[in-house]
Design an enzyme around this catalytic site. Structure first.
Site, PDB file in Angstrom:
ATOM      1  N   TRP A 162     -42.007 -30.962  -5.474  1.00  0.00           N
ATOM      2  CA  TRP A 162     -40.975 -30.020  -5.939  1.00  0.00           C
ATOM      3  C   TRP A 162     -41.630 -28.983  -6.854  1.00  0.00           C
ATOM      4  O   TRP A 162     -42.460 -29.329  -7.703  1.00  0.00           O
ATOM      5  CB  TRP A 162     -39.911 -30.825  -6.690  1.00  0.00           C
ATOM      6  CG  TRP A 162     -38.839 -30.002  -7.352  1.00  0.00           C
ATOM      7  CD1 TRP A 162     -38.077 -29.024  -6.785  1.00  0.00           C
ATOM      8  CD2 TRP A 162     -38.407 -30.112  -8.711  1.00  0.00           C
ATOM      9  NE1 TRP A 162     -37.200 -28.528  -7.708  1.00  0.00           N
ATOM     10  CE2 TRP A 162     -37.373 -29.168  -8.899  1.00  0.00           C
ATOM     11  CE3 TRP A 162     -38.780 -30.913  -9.791  1.00  0.00           C
ATOM     12  CZ2 TRP A 162     -36.712 -29.008 -10.108  1.00  0.00           C
ATOM     13  CZ3 TRP A 162     -38.125 -30.750 -10.994  1.00  0.00           C
ATOM     14  CH2 TRP A 162     -37.100 -29.809 -11.145  1.00  0.00           C
ATOM     15  N   ASP A 243     -38.405 -39.782  -9.805  1.00  0.00           N
ATOM     16  CA  ASP A 243     -37.505 -38.631  -9.807  1.00  0.00           C
ATOM     17  C   ASP A 243     -36.443 -38.941  -8.748  1.00  0.00           C
ATOM     18  O   ASP A 243     -36.731 -38.960  -7.547  1.00  0.00           O
ATOM     19  CB  ASP A 243     -38.310 -37.372  -9.442  1.00  0.00           C
ATOM     20  CG  ASP A 243     -37.431 -36.137  -9.358  1.00  0.00           C
ATOM     21  OD1 ASP A 243     -36.201 -36.271  -9.470  1.00  0.00           O
ATOM     22  OD2 ASP A 243     -37.991 -35.032  -9.165  1.00  0.00           O
ATOM     23  N   LYS A 279     -26.843 -32.785  -6.841  1.00  0.00           N
ATOM     24  CA  LYS A 279     -26.671 -32.788  -5.390  1.00  0.00           C
ATOM     25  C   LYS A 279     -25.595 -33.785  -4.947  1.00  0.00           C
ATOM     26  O   LYS A 279     -24.712 -33.450  -4.179  1.00  0.00           O
ATOM     27  CB  LYS A 279     -27.990 -33.155  -4.690  1.00  0.00           C
ATOM     28  CG  LYS A 279     -29.225 -32.497  -5.249  1.00  0.00           C
ATOM     29  CD  LYS A 279     -29.212 -31.014  -5.001  1.00  0.00           C
ATOM     30  CE  LYS A 279     -30.483 -30.284  -5.200  1.00  0.00           C
ATOM     31  NZ  LYS A 279     -31.225 -30.227  -6.362  1.00  0.00           N
TER      32      LYS A 279
HETATM   33  C1  LMR Z   1     -34.504 -27.198  -5.183  1.00  0.00           C
HETATM   34  O1  LMR Z   1     -35.525 -27.881  -5.047  1.00  0.00           O
HETATM   35  O2  LMR Z   1     -34.279 -26.180  -4.512  1.00  0.00           O
HETATM   36  C2  LMR Z   1     -33.439 -27.635  -6.145  1.00  0.00           C
HETATM   37  O3  LMR Z   1     -33.757 -28.900  -6.635  1.00  0.00           O
HETATM   38  C3  LMR Z   1     -33.177 -26.626  -7.189  1.00  0.00           C
HETATM   39  C4  LMR Z   1     -34.222 -26.611  -8.255  1.00  0.00           C
HETATM   40  O4  LMR Z   1     -33.896 -26.864  -9.412  1.00  0.00           O
HETATM   41  O5  LMR Z   1     -35.382 -26.346  -7.958  1.00  0.00           O
END
Ligand code: LMR
Length: 430
Positions: A162, A243, A279
């Site tokens: 992420w 996470d 989410k």
């Molecule tokens: C994403 O990965 O698009 C979402 O989790 C929003 C974010 O906070 O990055």
């Protein structure tokens, strides 16, 4: 000269000739921020900014992970609407919450993650605090580890991961390094590479796992693979940091989506769990989440909590109320909880059907490529396999926005855009 007159002269001397009403930009004193350089746009929300600025009427936003209904609109879960009514009727006040958050919320949140029958909960061995969604939860955990972790103070994160993990750990004073995760050749998990990496990194490292629905790849380990990682972490005394942003959202079953976390705990690990309700409850803007450390004794829980409260107090003092109230109603009321389970299953099912539809639409467009990874992946995202130059092209020529790594939010696909997206994907990959 009197003291007053002297100070007046001094202060006037430091202003430009035009005097006190002159513009600040024309001030001759160099700015204290003059050295600040332009920072890069955020890899995820930066895409949203570019999308907003695009005038193309056909534009499609697949960059940020936010669920949309089939007609492309933001969606409020029916259980959330019901909880809102209850919360409004209760006419609560706007007093401060305790530093660690709303106790009733913390209880239902950690029960959801660890399971009502969890021995940790029965024995009171969890240190749980309310957080500002998942990012805030990771930030709290990282800040605490930055101050108190005695092992190897480095966070090992999956490659890829992420777009915000690096930032969050760095800003908490914890350097990060990658471990192997994804194999572009198989578009799946590089189990061997990841196992080898976890074995050869320094003992007692912090290892960040995506509990379910890996972001960005949508590729999760199997239960057997999780077991192997748990054993390696045990041998190497690594600290597992989960996470957990998609519990229930991934498979439609929150119990199933919590299996990896619960397996590690059952295997005897002490863990960190960062929960987000953005989410799975559709509460993106409410910034509601929870952070848990499992401890070895109740005394330890009390000490860890006391220090975590100091971390929180220095960062934002105490958390906001509304999201915590909603979730306490939903998870604490059997009827509403039942409705949530149905709601979250609907979200997961629609996403799975969008995966199917996208692959069918790509075939209809004439694509001969193998897109089966789209249906094999799980959760909000698909790692399409589009290369960086194909991503640039699809944005420029079709205004289909995605992150630079080729990740698309499947949850943003729907009837109005799915055929257009398939056409664009085929055009840039043929
Ligand atoms: C994403 O990965 O698009 C979402 O989790 C929003 C974010 O906070 O990055």
């Amino acid at each position: 000269m009197s003291a007053i007159k002297k100070s007046k002269l001094l202060s006037l001397k430091h202003f430009p000739k035009r005097g006190l009403v002159g513009s600040f930009s024309s001030c001759c004193k160099p700015s204290v921020f003059g050295h600040v350089e332009q920072g890069p746009a955020d890899p995820i929300f930066g895409v949203a900014e570019a999308f907003k600025a695009d005038k193309n009427p056909k534009k499609v936003m697949l960059g940020v992970g936010a669920y949309r209904s089939d007609d492309g609109k933001p969606y409020v879960l029916p259980c959330v609407r019901k909880a809102e009514e209850i919360v409004y009727k209760k006419c609560g006040n706007h007093e401060y919450l305790p530093i660690a958050g709303m106790p009733e919320f913390n209880k239902v949140a950690v029960e959801l993650a660890l399971g009502k029958d969890s021995c940790i909960l029965k024995e009171g061995l969890n240190m749980t605090v309310q957080s500002l969604s998942g990012t805030g939860a990771i930030r709290l955990g990282a800040a605490f580890l930055g101050m108190f972790y005695k092992g190897n103070k480095e966070a090992y994160i999956s490659n890829p991961t992420w777009g915000n993990h690096r930032n969050v750990f760095l800003h908490s004073g914890i350097p990060w390094k990658y471990y192997t995760y994804y194999d572009p050749k198989t578009i799946g998990l590089d189990f061997k590479g990841m196992s080898e990496n976890l074995c050869c990194i320094p003992d007692e490292s912090i290892v960040v796992f995506h509990a379910v629905s890996h972001n960005p790849t949508g590729v999760d380990p199997t239960p057997e693979q999780w077991k192997a990682f748990s054993q390696i972490c045990m041998q190497k005394k690594h600290f597992p940091f989960f996470d957990m942003a998609y519990q229930g959202f991934a498979s439609g079953d929150p119990e199933r989506d919590a299996k990896a976390v619960r397996m590690f705990i059952d295997d005897g690990h002490q863990v960190a769990v960062a929960q987000s309700f953005a989410k799975n409850m559709g509460l993106y803007g409410e910034r509601i989440g929870a952070f848990t450390f499992t401890c070895r004794s109740k005394e330890e829980v009390a000490k860890v909590l006391s220090q975590m409260k100091i971390v929180i107090r220095a960062m934002y003092s105490n958390p906001p109320t509304f999201g915590a109230r909603l979730i306490t109603e939903i998870l604490g009321n059997p009827e509403l909880k039942c409705l949530w389970l149905q709601d979250v299953k609907c979200l997961a099912d629609r996403i799975m059907s969008c995966r199917q539809k996208l692959v069918e639409a790509l075939k209809k467009e004439g694509s001969k490529k193998d897109w089966s990874h789209i249906t094999n992946q799980i959760g909000m995202f698909s790692f399409t396999g589009l290369k960086p130059e194909e991503v640039k092209k699809i944005i420029k020529e079709f205004a289909v926005y995605m992150t630079a790594d080729g990740r698309i939010s499947i949850a943003s696909l729907g009837s109005p855009n799915i055929d257009y997206v398939a056409k664009a994907m085929h055009a840039v990959t043929k």
